[in-house]
Motif scaffolding. Structure first.
Motif, mmCIF file in Angstrom:
data_model
loop_
_atom_site.group_PDB
_atom_site.id
_atom_site.type_symbol
_atom_site.label_atom_id
_atom_site.label_comp_id
_atom_site.label_asym_id
_atom_site.label_seq_id
_atom_site.Cartn_x
_atom_site.Cartn_y
_atom_site.Cartn_z
ATOM 1 N N PRO A 63 6.964 -10.327 -2.621
ATOM 2 C CA PRO A 63 6.714 -9.396 -3.621
ATOM 3 C C PRO A 63 7.449 -9.643 -5.086
ATOM 4 N N ALA A 64 8.451 -10.942 -4.917
ATOM 5 C CA ALA A 64 9.147 -11.198 -5.894
ATOM 6 C C ALA A 64 8.097 -11.826 -6.985
ATOM 7 N N ASP A 65 6.919 -12.400 -6.590
ATOM 8 C CA ASP A 65 5.923 -12.851 -7.433
ATOM 9 C C ASP A 65 5.290 -12.001 -8.468
ATOM 10 N N CYS A 66 5.375 -10.604 -8.101
ATOM 11 C CA CYS A 66 5.018 -9.745 -9.091
ATOM 12 C C CYS A 66 5.763 -9.682 -10.308
ATOM 13 N N ALA A 67 7.195 -9.886 -9.963
ATOM 14 C CA ALA A 67 8.294 -9.832 -11.163
ATOM 15 C C ALA A 67 8.325 -11.243 -11.869
ATOM 16 N N SER A 68 8.126 -12.050 -11.286
ATOM 17 C CA SER A 68 8.145 -13.366 -12.114
ATOM 18 C C SER A 68 7.144 -13.848 -12.652
ATOM 19 N N ARG A 69 5.847 -13.130 -12.750
ATOM 20 C CA ARG A 69 4.768 -13.099 -13.500
ATOM 21 C C ARG A 69 4.230 -12.148 -14.191
ATOM 22 N N GLY A 70 4.870 -10.824 -13.975
ATOM 23 C CA GLY A 70 4.639 -9.584 -14.669
ATOM 24 C C GLY A 70 3.119 -9.193 -14.654
ATOM 25 N N ILE A 71 3.148 -7.699 -14.259
ATOM 26 C CA ILE A 71 1.843 -6.965 -14.130
ATOM 27 C C ILE A 71 1.932 -5.935 -15.130
ATOM 28 N N ARG A 72 0.838 -5.107 -15.280
ATOM 29 C CA ARG A 72 0.651 -4.009 -15.969
ATOM 30 C C ARG A 72 1.015 -2.646 -15.244
ATOM 31 N N ALA A 73 1.488 -1.942 -16.105
ATOM 32 C CA ALA A 73 1.853 -0.599 -15.405
ATOM 33 C C ALA A 73 0.728 0.085 -14.689
ATOM 34 N N SER A 74 -0.475 -0.083 -15.115
ATOM 35 C CA SER A 74 -1.466 0.601 -14.054
ATOM 36 C C SER A 74 -1.571 -0.223 -12.611
ATOM 37 N N GLN A 75 -1.430 -1.444 -12.872
ATOM 38 C CA GLN A 75 -1.390 -2.185 -11.386
ATOM 39 C C GLN A 75 -0.072 -1.838 -10.773
ATOM 40 N N LEU A 76 1.031 -1.744 -11.326
ATOM 41 C CA LEU A 76 2.145 -1.306 -10.651
ATOM 42 C C LEU A 76 2.278 -0.001 -9.877
ATOM 43 N N LEU A 77 1.377 0.955 -10.393
ATOM 44 C CA LEU A 77 1.363 2.443 -9.923
ATOM 45 C C LEU A 77 1.065 2.384 -8.478
ATOM 46 N N ASP A 78 0.062 1.630 -7.821
ATOM 47 C CA ASP A 78 -0.491 1.509 -6.506
ATOM 48 C C ASP A 78 -0.399 0.075 -6.195
ATOM 49 N N HIS A 79 0.766 -0.595 -5.759
ATOM 50 C CA HIS A 79 0.844 -1.898 -5.709
ATOM 51 C C HIS A 79 1.906 -1.968 -4.307
ATOM 52 N N PRO A 80 1.120 -2.014 -3.017
ATOM 53 C CA PRO A 80 1.824 -1.717 -1.759
ATOM 54 C C PRO A 80 2.927 -3.093 -1.592
ATOM 55 N N LEU A 81 2.453 -4.304 -2.152
ATOM 56 C CA LEU A 81 3.489 -5.489 -1.908
ATOM 57 C C LEU A 81 4.517 -5.162 -2.566
ATOM 58 N N TRP A 82 4.659 -4.447 -3.726
ATOM 59 C CA TRP A 82 5.903 -4.189 -4.394
ATOM 60 C C TRP A 82 6.613 -3.265 -3.972
ATOM 61 N N TRP A 83 5.963 -2.236 -3.713
ATOM 62 C CA TRP A 83 6.813 -1.000 -3.206
ATOM 63 C C TRP A 83 7.286 -1.070 -1.738
ATOM 64 N N GLN A 84 6.485 -1.726 -0.850
ATOM 65 C CA GLN A 84 6.920 -1.955 0.647
ATOM 66 C C GLN A 84 7.126 -3.186 1.146
ATOM 67 N N GLY A 85 6.828 -4.305 0.236
ATOM 68 C CA GLY A 85 6.912 -5.658 0.746
ATOM 69 C C GLY A 85 5.694 -5.751 1.764
ATOM 70 N N PRO A 86 5.872 -7.018 2.200
ATOM 71 C CA PRO A 86 4.753 -7.662 3.143
ATOM 72 C C PRO A 86 4.956 -6.767 4.386
ATOM 73 N N GLY A 87 3.866 -6.545 5.163
ATOM 74 C CA GLY A 87 3.826 -5.652 6.260
ATOM 75 C C GLY A 87 4.719 -6.180 7.385
ATOM 76 N N TRP A 88 4.919 -7.256 7.611
ATOM 77 C CA TRP A 88 5.806 -7.879 8.763
ATOM 78 C C TRP A 88 7.365 -7.600 8.583
ATOM 79 N N ILE A 89 7.813 -7.193 7.323
ATOM 80 C CA ILE A 89 9.390 -6.799 7.464
ATOM 81 C C ILE A 89 9.410 -5.369 8.058
ATOM 82 N N MET A 90 8.398 -4.731 8.312
ATOM 83 C CA MET A 90 8.774 -3.415 9.223
ATOM 84 C C MET A 90 9.183 -3.510 10.469
ATOM 85 N N ASP A 91 8.909 -4.773 11.087
ATOM 86 C CA ASP A 91 9.306 -5.388 12.458
ATOM 87 C C ASP A 91 10.770 -5.622 12.601
ATOM 88 N N LYS A 92 11.376 -4.959 13.282
ATOM 89 C CA LYS A 92 12.805 -5.358 13.539
ATOM 90 C C LYS A 92 13.071 -6.590 13.818
#
Length: 653
Positions: A239-268
C-alpha cells in the motif's frame, strides 16, 4: 426540519460525533484564475493532513511544486501550458475529498490483541511509509484500520532507487517509534514490509561493513526496530506504493489497498514471505555499497601480494612466489627483516623472533600492512583516538599489538599532524619566508622620518597625593627614567666593536640623533677658540656624510642574510580556519577565526591576512596564526555529507 450532526475540528480534521467518523472539508470556491507558483503553493498548503490519511493526494501536490522549482519559475510568472493542464486536472478533483469518511475508533479494546503493521516504498518521485493497526478479538475476528502515513519528496539530485528505498525504511522505523510512544504501545508486536530485496539484505548486515550513507541509516533502523521483523512484500501488494507515486483524489475515494491494506494482513498469523534471491543487477548494487574492510592477499592465479582498491584495481605489493616456496623474500625487499610468512587463511604475517613468547598470537605474529591505504588510515585513526590522541610512540605501540605497518612511525606521525584536535593543542603558529627590507629602512634619511619604534609600550602612572605603601613613580620621575632608558637604548652599538682602542668607535643610534652616543662623556668646550679658525658648516657636512658612509658600508651588509624564515612555505588561503595566538592563554583557549582576505607582498608571498572571528574582523600577521583546517577540507567533507559551519559559528563553539 433537519438537525445537523454536531461536528468538531481538530488539526485540520472534522469529527462527526453522531456517526463517530472523521472527514475533511475542502473549499474550492476560489476559481483557478491566473495560475502562478504562488497560487499553487497556497492551494497545496490548504491540504492540511497531519495524520497522513490523504498522503497519496498530498504527495501529488508536493511533487508538482517540486516540478515548478525545477522549471525555474518565479513566484508570479504564469505556468506553461503543460503544467497548467496537469494542475487543473489535479485541482478539479479535490472536492472528492469531502466524501471520504474514516471511522474514528480503531477497534482497540480490553481483551483484544493489537498488532502494528508497517509498509514502506520509494520511487523516483518520492518515498513513503504507512502504518496499519490490527485488533483481533478472542474469537479470531480481526479489524484493520489505517493509522498514519508519512511521505517525503525525493531529492532532485537523483539518488539511486535502492538508497531511496532505504530512506523509506528509515522513515517507517522513525514513524513506528513515534506511534508506539504516542499511543503507549511500546510492548505491542509489529511487522514491517519492504518490496526492496536490496534493503532487506542491508538490514541483515552489520552497519560497519557498509558505506557511510547506507551504514548510518541501517544503524538507526537497528536502534529503532529489530531486523527479524522486516519482511518482503511484492510491489503490487504494497500500500505504500500509492503514497510514493501519488494518485488522484477520485482514485483514493475507493482504493481498498490503501484503506485496508493487502487482504492477508487480516489473518492473525501474518505470513512471512521469504526474500527472493537477488538477480545479477541487484547483486552488483549490493556489492557496490560494501565498505572495503580488509586487504585481501590473493594466493591463487596471482604472482604477487595485492590490495584491492575501491575501483577494483589490484595493486601488487610483493612477490609471493618466494614465500610460497619457503625461500623467503629477496635481499632488496623491505620485508626481509620481518621474515614474513603466510598463515592458513592467506594473510601475510610477521615471523619474528618472539614466536615463543607468552603473548597473544596477534602480538607475536602481527599482520603486515602497507603504509598507504584507506584501511591503514582507519586503523591508525582508531588507535589514535583510543589512546586519547597520544603521541607517535604510544599509538605505534598500540598498533603493533595486532598490525605491523611498513614505515609505521612515519605513517602515524603523518596522521597526527593532520589531526585537528592535536593541531589545536600544539598551537604551532605559521611562518613565511622573511620579507625584503622596505626602501625606508635602507635609504639615507633623517632619523624617525619614515618609522617609529614602540619599544616599551605604555606605562601606568598614578596621579594624586594619596598615601600608599607601594612605591609609585610620579610623572616627572617617570619622565626622567624614560629619558635615561631611551639614552641607554640609543647608545647600543649597531656595528661590530673594534679591539684596537685607537681605531674608530662603533656606530650607535645616538650618532644619527645628536652626533654622539647619548650616554657619552660631554666633549670639551671650544668657545675659547676663535670662530674664524673652524669651517663649521663644511666640517658638519663632512662628519654627517662620513657617518652615512660608514652606516652604508658597515651596517647594511649585516642585514643581507635571513637569520630565520629562510624558505617559502605554503601560503594561507581564503576560507582557512585558524587560531589567533594569545601569549597569555593556552592554545585551547585561543580565538577561532576564518580568513576572509589575504594581502600578498611584492614577492607574491602572503604575510598578513584579514580574518573574521566572533568579535569582528581583524588583520594579523601569519606568525600570529595557527592553521587548524584548510579550505580544501570543506570541499572534501561535501562528499561524505558532513556540514561545515561558517566562521562565526565556528568561532562561537
Amino acid at each position: 426540519m433537519t438537525i445537523e450532526s454536531p461536528t468538531a475540528t481538530v488539526l485540520g480534521l472534522r469529527w462527526d460525533a453522531a456517526a463517530d467518523e472523521l472527514f475533511f472539508k475542502v473549499d474550492l470556491k476560489e476559481s483557478l484564475g491566473f495560475l502562478t507558483k504562488r497560487r499553487v503553493l497556497s492551494a497545496v498548503a490548504k491540504l492540511f493532513d497531519p495524520t497522513g490519511i490523504l498522503a497519496p493526494v498530498v504527495i501529488t501536490g508536493k511533487i508538482f511544486i517540486q516540478r515548478l522549482w525545477a522549471a525555474g519559475l518565479s513566484w508570479d510568472e504564469p505556468l506553461p501550458d503543460e503544467l497548467q493542464t496537469t494542475w487543473v486536472a489535479f485541482y478539479s478533483e479535490l472536492d472528492v475529498i469531502n466524501k471520504i469518511r474514516i471511522p474514528r475508533w480503531l477497534g482497540m479494546a480490553e481483551g483484544r490483541a493489537t498488532t502494528l503493521l508497517g509498509f514502506c516504498d520509494a520511487s523516483t518521485l518520492a518515498y513513503a511509509a504507512v502504518i496499519y493497526i490490527r485488533a483481533t478479538d478472542a474469537e479470531g475476528h480481526s479489524a484493520v484500520s489505517l493509522l498514519t502515513a508519512r511521505t517525503k519528496v525525493a531529492p532532485l539530485k537523483g539518488a539511486t532507487i535502492p538508497r531511496l528505498e532505504l530512506c523509506a525504511a528509515h522513515l517507517l522505523a522513525v514513524t513506528l517509534e513515534n506511534v508506539r510512544i504516542s499511543l503507549r504501545l511500546t510492548d505491542t508486536p509489529y511487522y514491517l514490509w519492504s518490496d526492496s530485496r536490496i534493503v532487506l539484505c542491508w538490514l541483515r548486515k552489520p552497519p560497519t561493513t557498509l558505506k557511510p550513507f547506507v551504514s548510518n541509516r541501517v544503524h538507526q533502523i537497528h536502534e529503532l526496530t529489530s531486523p527479524n521483523c522486516w519482511h518482503y512484500v511484492r510491489s503490487a501488494q504494497n500500500p505504500a506504493d500509492c503514497a510514493s507515486r501519488g494518485i488522484r483524489a477520485s482514485q483514493l475515494l475507493d482504493h481498498p489497498l490503501w484503506w485496508q491494506g493487502p487482504g492477508w494482513i487480516m489473518d492473525k498469523h501474518t505470513p512471512n514471505f521469504s526474500v527472493i534471491e537477488l538477480n545479477d543487477e541487484e547483486h552488483n548494487i549490493l556489492q557496490s555499497e560494501q565498505r572495503v574492510s580488509s586487504f585481501v592477499a590473493t594466493t591463487t592465479h596471482q604472482p604477487a601480494l595485492t590490495t584491492r582498491r575501491r575501483d577494483g584495481q589490484m595493486i601488487p605489493l610483493i612477490d609471493l612466489a618466494q614465500i610460497r616456496k619457503g625461500t623467503g623474500v629477496s635481499s632488496s625487499s623491505k620485508l626481509k627483516s620481518l621474515n614474513p610468512y603466510m598463515d592458513d587463511t592467506g594473510v601475510l604475517r610477521v615471523g619474528g623472533r618472539i614466536s615463543k613468547a607468552d603473548l597473544p598470537e596477534d602480538r607475536r605474529f602481527p599482520i603486515i600492512l602497507p603504509k598507504h591505504g584507506r584501511l591503514v588510515e582507519l586503523i591508525i585513526r582508531h588507535a589514535h583516538e583510543t589512546t586519547l590522541h597520544g603521541g607517535p610512540q604510544l599509538v605505534l605501540q598500540t598498533l603493533r599489538s595486532r598490525y605491523w605497518i611498513l614505515n609505521g612511525r612515519q605513517a602515524v606521525r603523518s596522521y597526527g599532524q593532520k589531526c585537528v584536535i592535536c593541531r589545536r593543542h600544539r598551537g604551532v603558529t605559521l611562518s613565511q619566508q622573511m620579507a625584503s627590507l622596505p626602501r625606508q629602512r635602507i635609504s639615507t634619511s633623517r632619523a624617525f622620518v619614515s618609522s617609529g619604534v614602540d619599544y616599551c609600550g605604555p606605562f601606568t602612572v598614578r596621579v594624586g597625593a594619596k598615601r600608599s605603601r607601594t612605591k609609585v613613580l610620579w610623572y616627572n620621575q617617570l619622565q626622567t627614567l624614560a629619558a635615561r632608558i631611551e639614552a641607554c637604548l640609543n647608545s647600543r652599538p649597531i656595528t661590530p666593536l673594534y679591539d684596537d682602542p685607537n681605531d674608530k668607535l662603533a656606530l650607535t643610534p645616538g650618532d644619527f640623533l645628536i652626533g654622539a652616543p647619548l650616554i657619552a662623556v660631554p666633549e670639551a668646550t671650544v668657545t675659547a677658540i676663535p670662530s674664524n679658525r673652524i669651517k663649521q658648516w663644511l666640517w658638519v657636512r663632512h662628519v654627517h656624510q662620513k657617518f652615512w658612509q660608514r652606516w652604508s658600508e658597515e651596517y647594511l651588509s649585516t642585514l643581507q642574510t635571513r637569520n630565520k624564515w629562510q624558505k617559502p612555505t605554503r601560503d594561507v588561503r581564503r576560507g582557512d580556519v585558524v587560531l589567533v595566538r594569545n601569549e597569555n592563554l593556552a592554545p585551547t583557549h585561543w580565538r577561532l577565526g576564518r580568513i576572509t582576505e589575504i594581502h600578498p607582498g611584492s614577492d607574491g608571498l602572503t604575510r598578513n591576512v584579514t580574518l573574521r572571528t566572533a568579535s569582528g574582523t581583524m588583520t594579523r600577521a601569519v606568525q600570529k596564526l595557527c592553521r587548524l583546517l584548510d579550505s580544501e577540507h570543506f570541499e572534501s567533507t561535501a562528499s561524505t555529507g558532513q556540514d561545515v559551519q561558517n566562521s562565526t559559528d565556528l568561532a562561537t563553539t
